[in-house]
Design a protein around this motif. Structure first.
Motif, PDB file in Angstrom:
ATOM      1  N   UNK A  58       0.523   4.187   4.225  1.00 55.04           N
ATOM      2  CA  UNK A  58      -0.872   4.028   3.945  1.00 55.04           C
ATOM      3  C   UNK A  58      -0.994   2.508   4.505  1.00 55.04           C
ATOM      4  N   UNK A 114       0.994   3.834  -2.781  1.00 56.69           N
ATOM      5  CA  UNK A 114       0.936   5.610  -2.519  1.00 56.69           C
ATOM      6  C   UNK A 114       1.826   6.410  -3.330  1.00 56.69           C
ATOM      7  N   UNK A 115       3.384   5.419  -2.865  1.00 57.36           N
ATOM      8  CA  UNK A 115       4.485   7.117  -2.977  1.00 57.36           C
ATOM      9  C   UNK A 115       4.670   6.833  -5.175  1.00 57.36           C
ATOM     10  N   UNK A 124      -4.393   0.047   5.394  1.00 59.26           N
ATOM     11  CA  UNK A 124      -5.311  -0.301   4.837  1.00 59.26           C
ATOM     12  C   UNK A 124      -5.230  -2.599   4.957  1.00 59.26           C
ATOM     13  N   UNK A 128       0.871  -1.113  -0.488  1.00 61.66           N
ATOM     14  CA  UNK A 128      -0.156   0.211  -0.325  1.00 61.66           C
ATOM     15  C   UNK A 128       0.596   1.238  -0.326  1.00 61.66           C
ATOM     16  N   UNK A 129       1.933   1.454   0.275  1.00 61.20           N
ATOM     17  CA  UNK A 129       2.670   2.363   0.653  1.00 61.20           C
ATOM     18  C   UNK A 129       3.718   2.161  -0.341  1.00 61.20           C
ATOM     19  N   UNK A 157      -5.796   3.713  -3.034  1.00 63.61           N
ATOM     20  CA  UNK A 157      -4.462   2.843  -2.814  1.00 63.61           C
ATOM     21  C   UNK A 157      -4.998   1.214  -2.189  1.00 63.61           C
TER      22      UNK A 157
END
Lengths: 194, 185
Positions: free
Chosen positions: B43, A38-39, B45, A34-35, A47
């Motif tokens: 993030x 996002x990046x 989730x 997810x990160x 996301x």
């Protein structure tokens, strides 16, 4: 923890028919995926979709995983492709309207956080202006902190190509920052040839 | 901006082709400082239930079963077709007999046409071969001359490439710098 199964063990179990074991892999890597999404410029509201899509793709092609490389490398590759595909198909102007407050700790005041959010939004906008094939190595190197050889593995490119793209991406970023977002330029940092 | 070029000893020609040190790269530290706010973004989730539900919705056996059944169907269709044809031919069916006759006569037509084509080719060859032989003899006689001319042309080409590269390397130094968006800085 010593008792935790390794990624390879889990993958073997899933391939052997114990599908429920895939849950552990998802739990283990969902934050990373997810990160990374996002990046890579995926809007925050998308996301979750990208992350679940990535894991579904991983599950479907689990038989093709080669344990010579870390699972995270493979996940990064799929995430980068999924983020770029999503961006291409949606053709949205990536405007991260609001960055939800799941930022890292150490934000003393709400004003500072708002200012950081705005800064992040503008930086993301600046990154969006860089073509995808230059932006990907830049994000992996400077946001994910990957070494050159791992970026090369993720993007399936020779190291020399990654190096030159990284160089070009930085030059582009500098030019974009100078032209459109001069206030974002880091104050203390000195520009140096690397 | 004055250049300290005159004080330096003259550089050799091949130095012009060496890659110059990177210009314009702000460096890794600059990029790291600039992108720090984005690096702090994370993030959160939870997609576990979503992914597992999606996986569960597609039973893994179905594609394999579909593949196997379609292959079986294809094989049985082929066997049915072949057996029908065999029954028609062996049973002396009129339609099958006509098809065989048509095949045989088509084969005859093709054979006659092929023979005509071969005759025509032979006549053409008989006309052209003397000319080809004469040309070959001329080539054999003129080969040393042609070799010399080819060598000269190749040498000229190499010289031309070297000269262009030399001129280009010189021009590169004085050319205005163009950024990636097409503007001139």
């Amino acid at each position: 923890m010593a008792g935790e199964p390794t990624d390879v063990d889990l993958i073997r179990e899933v391939l052997a028919g114990r599908v429920e074991r895939f849950e552990i892999l998802v739990r283990r890597y969902q934050r990373l995926v997810a990160t990374a999404a996002l990046r890579m410029g995926t809007p925050r509201e998308e996301v979750e979709d990208v992350t679940s899509e990535v894991f579904y793709k991983v599950y479907r092609s689990l038989g093709r995983y080669r344990p010579e490389h870390a699972l995270s490398t493979w996940l990064y590759r799929i995430t980068v492709n999924a983020a770029l595909d999503r961006k291409r198909s949606a053709r949205h102007q990536s405007r991260m309207e609001e960055l939800s407050p799941s930022l890292a700790d150490g934000r003393p005041s709400i004003h500072e956080q708002a200012s950081d959010n705005e800064r992040s939004r503008l930086l993301q906008e600046a990154l969006e202006k860089i073509p995808d094939h230059y932006r990907s190595p830049l994000v992996l190197a400077h946001l994910e902190g990957m070494p050159l050889e791992e970026i090369a593995r993720v993007l399936r490119l020779p190291e020399g190509t990654v190096k030159s793209r990284l160089f070009r991406a930085r030059v582009m970023l500098k030019s974009i920052i100078r032209r459109h977002y001069p206030a974002l330029a880091p104050e203390g940092a000195t520009e140096s040839a690397s | 901006m004055s250049r300290a070029r005159k004080s330096k000893p003259p550089r050799r020609a091949w130095f012009r082709f060496k890659r110059r040190p990177s210009e314009g790269d702000p460096g890794e530290r600059w990029a790291a400082d600039l992108l720090r706010p984005l690096r702090l973004q994370e993030a959160e989730c939870d997609v576990v239930s979503r992914v597992m539900t999606r996986i569960a919705a597609v039973p893994s056996g179905i594609p394999r079963l579909a593949w196997a059944s379609s292959l079986l169907l294809a094989c049985s269709s082929l066997a049915f077709l072949l057996s029908t044809l065999l029954v028609l031919v062996l049973g002396g069916d009129e339609g099958a007999r006509q098809i065989v006759l048509l095949g045989v006569s088509s084969w005859h037509v093709l054979a006659v046409f092929g023979r005509l084509l071969a005759d025509f080719g032979a006549r053409i060859l008989a006309l052209v071969l003397p000319f080809v032989r004469a040309l070959w003899t001329l080539l054999e006689v003129g080969a040393p001359l042609l070799r010399g001319a080819g060598f000269l042309a190749a040498a000229g080409g190499v010289l031309s490439i070297l000269f262009s590269a030399f001129v280009f390397a010189g021009a590169r130094k004085t050319a205005p710098r163009v950024n990636f968006q097409g503007g001139i800085r």
